[in-house]
Design a protein around this motif. Sequence first.
Motif, PDB file in Angstrom:
ATOM      1  N   GLY A 108       0.809  -1.212   0.000  1.00  0.00           N
ATOM      2  CA  GLY A 108       0.000   0.000   0.000  1.00  0.00           C
ATOM      3  C   GLY A 108       0.839   1.257   0.000  1.00  0.00           C
ATOM      4  O   GLY A 108       0.578   2.207  -0.761  1.00  0.00           O
ATOM      5  N   ALA A 109       1.867   1.294   0.855  1.00  0.00           N
ATOM      6  CA  ALA A 109       2.752   2.459   0.879  1.00  0.00           C
ATOM      7  C   ALA A 109       3.507   2.599  -0.445  1.00  0.00           C
ATOM      8  O   ALA A 109       3.729   3.712  -0.934  1.00  0.00           O
ATOM      9  N   TRP A 110       3.883   1.455  -1.041  1.00  0.00           N
ATOM     10  CA  TRP A 110       4.575   1.518  -2.333  1.00  0.00           C
ATOM     11  C   TRP A 110       3.671   2.098  -3.414  1.00  0.00           C
ATOM     12  O   TRP A 110       4.104   2.906  -4.237  1.00  0.00           O
ATOM     13  N   ALA A 111       2.388   1.714  -3.411  1.00  0.00           N
ATOM     14  CA  ALA A 111       1.453   2.248  -4.405  1.00  0.00           C
ATOM     15  C   ALA A 111       1.269   3.749  -4.253  1.00  0.00           C
ATOM     16  O   ALA A 111       1.045   4.464  -5.237  1.00  0.00           O
ATOM     17  N   LEU A 112       1.382   4.254  -3.018  1.00  0.00           N
ATOM     18  CA  LEU A 112       1.263   5.701  -2.762  1.00  0.00           C
ATOM     19  C   LEU A 112       2.589   6.427  -2.880  1.00  0.00           C
ATOM     20  O   LEU A 112       2.655   7.621  -2.583  1.00  0.00           O
ATOM     21  N   ALA A 113       3.659   5.707  -3.284  1.00  0.00           N
ATOM     22  CA  ALA A 113       4.998   6.285  -3.403  1.00  0.00           C
ATOM     23  C   ALA A 113       5.469   6.849  -2.072  1.00  0.00           C
ATOM     24  O   ALA A 113       6.088   7.908  -2.000  1.00  0.00           O
ATOM     25  N   ALA A 114       5.155   6.121  -0.990  1.00  0.00           N
ATOM     26  CA  ALA A 114       5.526   6.580   0.347  1.00  0.00           C
ATOM     27  C   ALA A 114       6.634   5.744   0.960  1.00  0.00           C
ATOM     28  O   ALA A 114       6.962   5.938   2.133  1.00  0.00           O
ATOM     29  N   CYS A 115       7.222   4.805   0.203  1.00  0.00           N
ATOM     30  CA  CYS A 115       8.302   3.978   0.730  1.00  0.00           C
ATOM     31  C   CYS A 115       9.638   4.692   0.599  1.00  0.00           C
ATOM     32  O   CYS A 115       9.814   5.575  -0.252  1.00  0.00           O
ATOM     33  N   LEU A 138      -0.793  -4.157  -8.567  1.00  0.00           N
ATOM     34  CA  LEU A 138      -1.469  -3.549  -9.715  1.00  0.00           C
ATOM     35  C   LEU A 138      -2.837  -3.007  -9.319  1.00  0.00           C
ATOM     36  O   LEU A 138      -3.228  -1.903  -9.716  1.00  0.00           O
ATOM     37  N   ARG A 139      -3.584  -3.761  -8.519  1.00  0.00           N
ATOM     38  CA  ARG A 139      -4.888  -3.274  -8.061  1.00  0.00           C
ATOM     39  C   ARG A 139      -4.749  -2.030  -7.198  1.00  0.00           C
ATOM     40  O   ARG A 139      -5.535  -1.080  -7.297  1.00  0.00           O
ATOM     41  N   LEU A 140      -3.743  -2.009  -6.338  1.00  0.00           N
ATOM     42  CA  LEU A 140      -3.549  -0.834  -5.477  1.00  0.00           C
ATOM     43  C   LEU A 140      -3.162   0.379  -6.302  1.00  0.00           C
ATOM     44  O   LEU A 140      -3.601   1.505  -6.016  1.00  0.00           O
ATOM     45  N   ARG A 141      -2.311   0.197  -7.311  1.00  0.00           N
ATOM     46  CA  ARG A 141      -1.940   1.326  -8.165  1.00  0.00           C
ATOM     47  C   ARG A 141      -3.150   1.894  -8.902  1.00  0.00           C
ATOM     48  O   ARG A 141      -3.309   3.100  -9.047  1.00  0.00           O
ATOM     49  N   ASP A 142      -4.042   1.010  -9.384  1.00  0.00           N
ATOM     50  CA  ASP A 142      -5.260   1.483 -10.044  1.00  0.00           C
ATOM     51  C   ASP A 142      -6.143   2.266  -9.071  1.00  0.00           C
ATOM     52  O   ASP A 142      -6.752   3.280  -9.439  1.00  0.00           O
ATOM     53  N   ALA A 143      -6.221   1.791  -7.829  1.00  0.00           N
ATOM     54  CA  ALA A 143      -7.024   2.499  -6.826  1.00  0.00           C
ATOM     55  C   ALA A 143      -6.438   3.870  -6.534  1.00  0.00           C
ATOM     56  O   ALA A 143      -7.172   4.857  -6.371  1.00  0.00           O
ATOM     57  N   VAL A 144      -5.117   3.965  -6.455  1.00  0.00           N
ATOM     58  CA  VAL A 144      -4.487   5.266  -6.215  1.00  0.00           C
ATOM     59  C   VAL A 144      -4.784   6.220  -7.359  1.00  0.00           C
ATOM     60  O   VAL A 144      -5.004   7.421  -7.167  1.00  0.00           O
ATOM     61  N   GLY A 145      -4.812   5.699  -8.583  1.00  0.00           N
ATOM     62  CA  GLY A 145      -5.155   6.552  -9.712  1.00  0.00           C
ATOM     63  C   GLY A 145      -6.549   7.135  -9.611  1.00  0.00           C
ATOM     64  O   GLY A 145      -6.802   8.258 -10.051  1.00  0.00           O
ATOM     65  N   LEU A 146      -7.490   6.391  -9.022  1.00  0.00           N
ATOM     66  CA  LEU A 146      -8.842   6.911  -8.825  1.00  0.00           C
ATOM     67  C   LEU A 146      -8.891   7.948  -7.719  1.00  0.00           C
ATOM     68  O   LEU A 146      -9.695   8.881  -7.766  1.00  0.00           O
ATOM     69  N   LEU A 147      -8.036   7.784  -6.708  1.00  0.00           N
ATOM     70  CA  LEU A 147      -8.020   8.755  -5.606  1.00  0.00           C
ATOM     71  C   LEU A 147      -7.408  10.067  -6.021  1.00  0.00           C
ATOM     72  O   LEU A 147      -7.724  11.116  -5.476  1.00  0.00           O
ATOM     73  N   HIS A 148      -6.490  10.047  -6.974  1.00  0.00           N
ATOM     74  CA  HIS A 148      -5.801  11.258  -7.416  1.00  0.00           C
ATOM     75  C   HIS A 148      -6.064  11.461  -8.899  1.00  0.00           C
ATOM     76  O   HIS A 148      -5.298  10.990  -9.737  1.00  0.00           O
ATOM     77  N   PRO A 149      -7.166  12.153  -9.261  1.00  0.00           N
ATOM     78  CA  PRO A 149      -7.426  12.380 -10.687  1.00  0.00           C
ATOM     79  C   PRO A 149      -6.328  13.223 -11.310  1.00  0.00           C
ATOM     80  O   PRO A 149      -5.657  14.011 -10.641  1.00  0.00           O
ATOM     81  N   ALA A 150      -6.163  13.065 -12.591  1.00  0.00           N
ATOM     82  CA  ALA A 150      -5.100  13.786 -13.306  1.00  0.00           C
ATOM     83  C   ALA A 150      -5.356  15.287 -13.249  1.00  0.00           C
ATOM     84  O   ALA A 150      -6.473  15.765 -13.471  1.00  0.00           O
ATOM     85  N   ASP A 151      -4.316  16.040 -12.906  1.00  0.00           N
ATOM     86  CA  ASP A 151      -4.426  17.494 -12.864  1.00  0.00           C
ATOM     87  C   ASP A 151      -4.356  18.062 -14.283  1.00  0.00           C
ATOM     88  O   ASP A 151      -3.680  17.520 -15.159  1.00  0.00           O
TER      89      ASP A 151
END
Length: 465
Positions: A108-115, A138-151
């Motif tokens: 989870g932390a890796w998907a959020l780039a927090a490691c 892969l599922r966690l990375r997709d979820a992070v993409g939904l939490l942070h829409p593209a600016d």
Amino acid sequence: MNGPEEWEGYDYREPCPPHHDGPGEPPGAAPGPPTARPRIPSPRAAAEDRGPLPDAPENAAPDRGPAPADAAPPRTPAAPGDAARPGGGRPGDGRPELPHRVLTSLLGAWALAACSPEETAAVEAHLTDCAPCADEALRLRDAVGLLHPADSLDLDPLLRSRVLEGCLGRRPARIPVPEWAAPYDAETAKLDALLRDMGDAEWRAPVRLRWFDGEQPVHRETTAAGVLGHLLAVDGLVATALGLPDPLGDAAPTGRAGPGARTRALWRTVGEAPRTPALHRPWREQSHTLIRTAAFAGGGVGDLAVPYGPVQLPLRDAFLDRAFGCWLHAGDIADAVAYPHEGPAADHLHSLVDLAARLLPRALAHLRQSGLAAPPRQLVAAGAPGRTLHLEIEGDGGGHWYIALDSPAAVGSPEHTVAHLALDGEEFCQLAAGHIVPDEAAAGSDGEREAIRDVLYATASLSRL
């Protein structure tokens, strides 16, 4: 078949013995296996490929020479603990030794780039070997993409306005602009920035001009260039008062023509709804000239009279009036092309509200002459305050004004207050521009209802084309 011992010391520069491709043995050949042919040993690996050579033990076996090419390469004994780990590394390669459960908890932390960099390296090495963890990552990375829409990559449309406002507010000019000319300087700069961002389609978009004629709202449709023509024509009143050329030239109406007559005269020349930015440059050059002339003219020029048709305004109030018009018409253009446009700075807005509040007694008297307001309740002697309305403006540019109700020459007094009216600063200015119907203004009030209504209508009557 030749053994390894027989090849030691063999000179590879010597030619190979003659042979033939046909069946049978070549002439003079010694009897031997029919497939016997010399083998060239494979090259040995360099010592640098495996690190420093260990010290040979005292009872090391003598070198037996290179092994045949088809022999299995010797295996180096693995050091204790040198087996592959879930962390994906070996001792000394900079990766932490992490068990599988820890690596799974880091996904989870890796998907959020927090490691940390070390944890990231360990997780990514682990994902190459562990399919379930790779699917979960892969599922966690997709979820992070939904939490942070593209600016959006587009710049903030208000960025230029904020930069201009910051420059005008912090950089001192060599020739200071008079305080009463600063709002006009700022609002023309903001409108110029808006116009520079417009494309051909925006210049052709319809723009709606609105005002209040004393009884009902009125509107007229033009374009952004038509609005600039209106600003150019009315700013020409200030230009001629300063001795500058009239932008209308020979098309200028004779006599004491007001803003409306001058605007219609210019529209007859260029068209009521021009669709090209041809008027942008003349308007901007005139605004620069007005500011520069006022700055070089000195302090006394602020009292110079500027005719506005049948009435006159001192030059300092005329500059505030032109700043007021520039801001509101810039908002009309911005609404037409869906462009965000901020209001004036707080101190500039206060100056614009003050101008409108000081004009209210005269506007109220004009409404009474037209039969659109109730007559005064009492006769006011010279210098007497008479009845007073307390006008409270809230928010940016706010303050308190006391409006004389019975005479345009009287001065309001808190002791003679008969009504209290409260409005937001920008809403009061929109009411003064005729963009809001008096009966629909969001105002808080208390006291004489008739006096409050008359002041609201007098404020709306300040608007004009």
